[in-house]
Design a protein around this motif. Structure first.
Motif, short mmCIF file in Angstrom:
data_model
loop_
_atom_site.label_atom_id
_atom_site.label_comp_id
_atom_site.label_asym_id
_atom_site.label_seq_id
_atom_site.Cartn_x
_atom_site.Cartn_y
_atom_site.Cartn_z
N ALA A 193 0.82 -1.21 0.00
CA ALA A 193 0.00 0.00 0.00
C ALA A 193 0.85 1.26 0.00
CB ALA A 193 -0.93 0.00 1.21
N SER A 215 -5.19 4.19 -9.05
CA SER A 215 -5.57 3.52 -7.81
C SER A 215 -5.95 2.07 -8.06
CB SER A 215 -6.75 4.26 -7.16
OG SER A 215 -6.38 5.58 -6.81
N ALA A 216 -6.74 1.83 -9.13
CA ALA A 216 -7.15 0.45 -9.45
C ALA A 216 -5.94 -0.40 -9.80
CB ALA A 216 -8.14 0.47 -10.61
N LEU A 256 0.91 2.90 -3.43
CA LEU A 256 -0.30 3.66 -3.73
C LEU A 256 -0.28 4.98 -2.99
CD1 LEU A 256 -3.11 3.98 -4.92
CD2 LEU A 256 -4.01 2.64 -3.01
N ILE A 264 1.94 -6.06 -7.23
CA ILE A 264 0.96 -5.69 -8.24
C ILE A 264 1.05 -6.68 -9.40
CG2 ILE A 264 0.17 -3.85 -9.79
CD1 ILE A 264 1.78 -1.91 -7.95
N MET A 302 -2.77 -0.03 -8.78
CA MET A 302 -1.97 -0.31 -7.60
C MET A 302 -2.67 -1.26 -6.64
SD MET A 302 1.01 1.12 -7.63
CE MET A 302 1.86 2.16 -8.82
N GLU A 303 -3.99 -1.18 -6.56
CA GLU A 303 -4.72 -2.00 -5.60
C GLU A 303 -5.03 -3.39 -6.12
OE1 GLU A 303 -8.14 0.42 -4.81
OE2 GLU A 303 -7.21 1.38 -3.08
N ARG A 304 -5.36 -3.50 -7.43
CA ARG A 304 -5.86 -4.79 -7.93
C ARG A 304 -5.09 -5.32 -9.14
NH1 ARG A 304 -10.23 -1.61 -6.98
NH2 ARG A 304 -10.66 -1.24 -9.18
#
Length: 302
Positions: free
Chosen positions: A168, A245-246, A171, A214, A248-250
């Motif tokens: 995280a 954001s998408a 991000l 990632i 980095m997160e998913r």
């Protein structure tokens, strides 16, 4: 089980870890030889790999274990291949002891960075399987080459923040540097494909994950003779932060098809301005890139 000789090239930052000492003791108790070499300054990895090649001639080394993060593995493999002519393969296999912050490649191998003794035991038990490596402008990578804004975030994220937040942290850093997001124009060509336009991020994967877990190349395989190319085009104004954001997160699978995928043996990339590429976390900067796969170039314990 056949007695083996492991040569552990250990990143000096991890030399004092008690779990590393426990791992070495555990493998020695199994009846194997473990010789440890510790890095201290720039150039040590290349010197220690040269030493391993020399020592192997007198007392065979079964496996050279890279003790560190993806960057340490990159240095170890690159140093070995730089000293071997033509398509000759290194005389020993390689293994990973995941002591870095992200350990992206180790996670691809399903190694648990929280159980270092188990990871070193794995180096004695796993098969030494033929494994591809990638090459960018003459330098190799084992896991992934990445370019674009996401690469800058990876390089500039505070190591202390990574320890606290894990993946995280990337991000967090990216969102706080949102004002610096800018498109970079590129032309990408393979044997049967071409793409041109502005991109937010670009990845060329032998492995699947980078930047703290990632999934940038989710279908990449280590031994198929192909590189997985992923391009994330720069989005329309107003959608950049959501896309970033998408990603980095998913990973790219969370972009709902808003990316380009291609598999290839050779890739050329030309950018309109200098861009940073990371090879297993090690930075290069330029505008012209020739990328190729080197099929079954090393043996890797996996």
């Amino acid at each position: 089980m056949k007695k083996q000789h492991l040569r552990l090239i250990l990143n000096g930052k991890s030399a004092g870890r008690t779990d590393v000492r426990a791992a070495v003791d555990a493998v020695r108790d199994m009846g194997h030889d473990v010789s440890v070499r510790v890095t201290y300054e720039a150039g040590d990895v290349a010197r220690l790999v040269t030493e391993a090649l020399h020592d192997h001639a007198d007392s065979p080394i079964d496996t050279v274990v890279s003790g560190g993060g993806d960057g340490t593995l990159h240095e170890v493999v690159d140093a070995a291949l730089q000293q071997i002519s033509g398509d000759e393969r290194p005389p020993f296999s390689f293994a990973v002891l995941p002591l870095g912050t992200a350990n992206d490649f180790a996670r691809h191998l399903q190694l648990d960075p929280n159980d270092i003794p188990a990871c070193l035991r794995f180096a004695t038990r796993a098969s030494a399987r033929p494994t591809d490596v990638g090459e960018v402008n003459g330098r190799v990578f084992v896991n992934m080459a990445t370019g674009g804004f996401g690469t800058q975030v990876t390089a500039q994220t505070d190591p202390n923040l990574k320890k606290v937040l894990g993946g995280a942290a990337y991000l967090f850093t990216g969102l706080h540097r949102f004002s610096e997001l800018a498109a970079c124009e590129a032309r990408v060509e393979t044997e049967d494909f071409s793409w041109e336009g502005p991109f937010l991020a670009l990845a060329i994967g032998n492995g699947r994950r980078a930047g703290g877990g990632i999934r940038l190349c989710p279908r990449a395989e280590l031994d198929d003779g192909l590189l997985d190319l992923t391009i994330v085009p720069f989005p329309d104004s107003g959608k950049v932060i959501d896309l970033f954001s998408a990603l980095m997160e998913r990973g790219v699978e969370g972009l709902n098809g808003g990316f380009v995928e291609k598999r290839s043996r050779n890739i050329t990339i030309e950018t309109s301005e200098p861009v940073q590429f990371n090879l297993d976390g090690e930075p290069m900067t330029g505008t012209s890139w020739k990328v190729a796969i080197r099929h079954h170039r090393i043996a890797l314990r996996r």
